[in-house]
Design a protein around this motif. Structure first.
Motif, PDB file in Angstrom:
ATOM      1  N   GLN A 111      -6.838 -19.796  35.380  1.00 15.81           N
ATOM      2  CA  GLN A 111      -5.747 -20.672  34.915  1.00 15.81           C
ATOM      3  C   GLN A 111      -6.347 -21.981  34.437  1.00 15.81           C
ATOM      4  N   GLU A 112      -5.534 -22.790  33.761  1.00 16.07           N
ATOM      5  CA  GLU A 112      -6.043 -24.086  33.286  1.00 16.07           C
ATOM      6  C   GLU A 112      -6.027 -25.164  34.370  1.00 16.07           C
ATOM      7  N   ASN A 113      -5.076 -25.016  35.312  1.00 18.15           N
ATOM      8  CA  ASN A 113      -4.893 -26.083  36.301  1.00 18.15           C
ATOM      9  C   ASN A 113      -5.199 -25.608  37.712  1.00 18.15           C
ATOM     10  N   VAL A 114      -5.440 -26.600  38.575  1.00 20.56           N
ATOM     11  CA  VAL A 114      -5.609 -26.286  39.992  1.00 20.56           C
ATOM     12  C   VAL A 114      -4.628 -27.112  40.815  1.00 20.56           C
TER      13      VAL A 114
ATOM     14  N   SER B 115      -6.853 -24.507  44.484  1.00 21.02           N
ATOM     15  CA  SER B 115      -6.761 -23.129  43.997  1.00 21.02           C
ATOM     16  C   SER B 115      -6.151 -23.140  42.609  1.00 21.02           C
ATOM     17  N   PHE B 116      -6.577 -22.185  41.794  1.00 20.56           N
ATOM     18  CA  PHE B 116      -5.991 -22.089  40.454  1.00 20.56           C
ATOM     19  C   PHE B 116      -4.501 -21.811  40.572  1.00 20.56           C
ATOM     20  N   THR B 117      -3.741 -22.406  39.654  1.00 20.48           N
ATOM     21  CA  THR B 117      -2.289 -22.254  39.717  1.00 20.48           C
ATOM     22  C   THR B 117      -1.704 -22.105  38.309  1.00 20.48           C
ATOM     23  N   LYS B 118      -0.574 -21.400  38.249  1.00 18.88           N
ATOM     24  CA  LYS B 118       0.134 -21.276  36.967  1.00 18.88           C
ATOM     25  C   LYS B 118       0.951 -22.525  36.674  1.00 18.88           C
ATOM     26  N   GLU B 119       1.123 -23.343  37.706  1.00 11.39           N
ATOM     27  CA  GLU B 119       1.952 -24.553  37.517  1.00 11.39           C
ATOM     28  C   GLU B 119       1.345 -25.460  36.459  1.00 11.39           C
ATOM     29  N   THR B 120       2.227 -26.103  35.704  1.00 10.39           N
ATOM     30  CA  THR B 120       1.733 -27.009  34.659  1.00 10.39           C
ATOM     31  C   THR B 120       1.659 -28.427  35.207  1.00 10.39           C
ATOM     32  N   LEU B 121       0.961 -29.282  34.469  1.00  5.55           N
ATOM     33  CA  LEU B 121       0.852 -30.679  34.900  1.00  5.55           C
ATOM     34  C   LEU B 121       2.236 -31.302  34.826  1.00  5.55           C
TER      35      LEU B 121
END
Ligand SMILES: Cc1cc2nc3c(=O)[nH]c(=O)nc-3n(C[C@H](O)[C@H](O)[C@H](O)COP(=O)(O)OP(=O)(O)OC[C@H]3O[C@@H](n4cnc5c(N)ncnc54)[C@H](O)[C@@H]3O)c2cc1C
Length: 443
Positions: free
Chosen positions: A186-189, A238-244
């Motif tokens: 994912q892009e975010n953690v 941890s990697f997450t699908k949540e966006t900033l």
């Protein structure tokens, strides 16, 4: 072929020396420079990020590798990157993170060269998931003392590979690297910080973290004793699908350059107590992966008197007891570490001179002051009593007898060095400190 006389020092400013320095611009120059090396031998240097004498060779030659920084190829299907050893970890991240790739090891600094990181076999705060950088290396080309280039990997010339990886430049010069970049999930953690009250709570929490978090590091308040022994702040991610969050305003990343006095403050109990108390009991935030990486690079401190680093790996079984002993010593003697951090490791390292064991790796920085060397040597003895291994990569104080006790593959390393460089053309202050035998190489 140009040589310059320069005074070089390790990052911790505890070691320095005058050397003849060369800076090859093409890999083909490496062998030509090696032909001109005098009787005190030569060692490679990357970003000179190691703390002590690992990339120093007083009275001898040093080959600075940073100009060899070409990317030769990248395969977006397999993630295979072939590049020269002077490319920094940060450059790799900047070039390939936008394409969804990441390095196997999430180290604290991106300033290090790939060659230096392999020669030190670095581990990161994802050591419990991904292990050391060497695991993602497909092969390396090594220029040996006679100027020939040999390809080495876990399958081909594996003895050379295991001796060069983590071998601190004492077998040859890494001239080309093939490494596999991982697909970033994912892009975010999601980064979580929480306070841990003592060693018992830490041991319990880390058992769960090992299975769940992608990244984990633990800052230790080394001034706390008794019931609070081992308290600190656990940072997991941890990697997450949540966006900033849309409202998030992130400041551009500036590097703060601070005087050594700041480190002095960081070693005071009051500072540690405040840091512990001012951290919320539990706090989570979403961050872009690239922002989360390379936390040490935001601040650079120049210690006037120098810093010693002591990094020790312990097995899962011995770790808690060993940590308890070391932290008790620190609390009772009130010798403050200006940094104390713990990461988890997944398995024993493959390199002969590597320290990591499946368990824990704890890293302390100490301001240089009167009597500190004796105290650190005392901690090294304690580490040995718990079958711990003091990492050679940033250490300044290990002695040959410590290595014999701690490194079960030491003989294999020495044998490989005798085979590939019988005249000890590759040598350094570090090499002479720990492996000083008869010096056979003459021009
Ligand atoms: C702020 C900071 C954060 C750090 N974080 C971590 C971390 O998270 N994890 C970790 O494991 N370590 C960490 N370290 C230690 C550091 O990553 C290693 O010591 C690393 O080797 C430094 O890379 P470098 O390019 O600066 O190499 P140098 O310090 O210049 O050299 C390191 C060793 O590699 C050898 N070498 C360099 N280039 C080559 C080459 N091309 N061929 C053969 N040998 C070569 C040198 O001879 C020397 O023995 C950190 C250090 C600092 C200062």
């Amino acid at each position: 072929m140009h040589w310059y006389e320069m005074k070089l020092s390790g990052r911790g400013q505890t070691n320095s020396g005058i050397s003849q320095v060369c800076r090859p611009e093409r890999t083909a120059d490496i062998a030509k420079y090696l032909e001109q090396v005098g009787k005190n031998g030569i060692v490679a240097s990357g970003s000179a990020g190691s703390y002590a004498d690992q990339a120093l060779n007083a009275g001898g030659a040093v080959m600075q590798m940073k100009r060899l920084d070409c990317i030769r190829s990248f395969d977006a299907q397999t993630g295979e990157l072939v590049c020269e050893p002077g490319v920094t970890l940060k450059t790799i991240t900047e070039l390939f993170a936008p394409q969804g790739f990441m390095l196997e090891t999430a180290s604290a600094s991106g300033q290090h060269t790939l060659g230096g990181a392999i020669a030190a076999n670095i581990i990161g705060c994802n050591g419990h998931k991904r292990m050391s950088l060497a695991k993602s290396v497909n092969w390396i080309d090594v220029v040996l003392a006679d100027g020939t280039t040999v390809r080495a990997s876990e399958k081909e010339n594996d003895t050379l590979f295991k001796a060069v990886v983590g071998g601190q430049g004492l077998l040859g010069i890494i001239s080309l690297v093939s490494i596999t970049l991982l697909k970033r999930p994912q892009e975010n953690v999601a980064v979580e910080k929480r306070r841990i009250a003592n060693l018992d709570e830490l041991a319990e929490t880390l058992k769960a973290v090992r299975k769940t978090a992608d990244f984990c590091s633990f800052w230790i308040d080394t001034s706390a004793g008794l019931d609070a022994l081992g308290r600190g702040i656990l940072k997991t991610a941890s990697f997450t699908k949540e966006t900033l969050p849309a409202s998030t305003f992130s400041f551009p990343k500036y590097k703060m350059i601070l005087p050594g006095i700041v480190l002095c403050l960081a070693s005071f109990p009051l500072f540690k107590r405040l840091r512990y108390r001012l951290t919320a009991t539990k706090k989570t935030k979403i961050e872009a992966y690239e922002n989360f990486l390379y936390s040490s690079d935001n601040v650079q401190v120049f210690p006037a008197k120098g810093i010693y680093q002591l990094q020790i790996s312990f097995s899962e079984a011995e770790g808690p007891q060993a940590l308890r002993r070391i932290l008790t010593e620190l609390a009772q003697t009130r010798i403050g570490a200006c940094r104390a951090e713990l990461v988890l490791t997944k398995e024993d390292t493959l390199s002969y001179l590597g320290a990591a064991l499946r368990g824990y790796t704890v890293c302390f920085d100490f301001f240089r002051r009167k009597g500190i060397e004796e105290f650190l040597k005392h901690l090294i003895v304690i580490a040995g009593e718990h079958n711990g291994r003091v990492s050679v990569q940033d250490d300044a104080l290990l002695e040959p007898r410590n290595l014999v006790l701690m490194y079960k593959n030491l003989e294999k390393f020495l044998k490989a060095r005798d085979t590939y460089d019988p005249q000890k053309k590759f040598d350094s202050d570090f090499g002479r400190r720990l492996f000083s035998g008869e010096k056979k190489y003459e021009q």
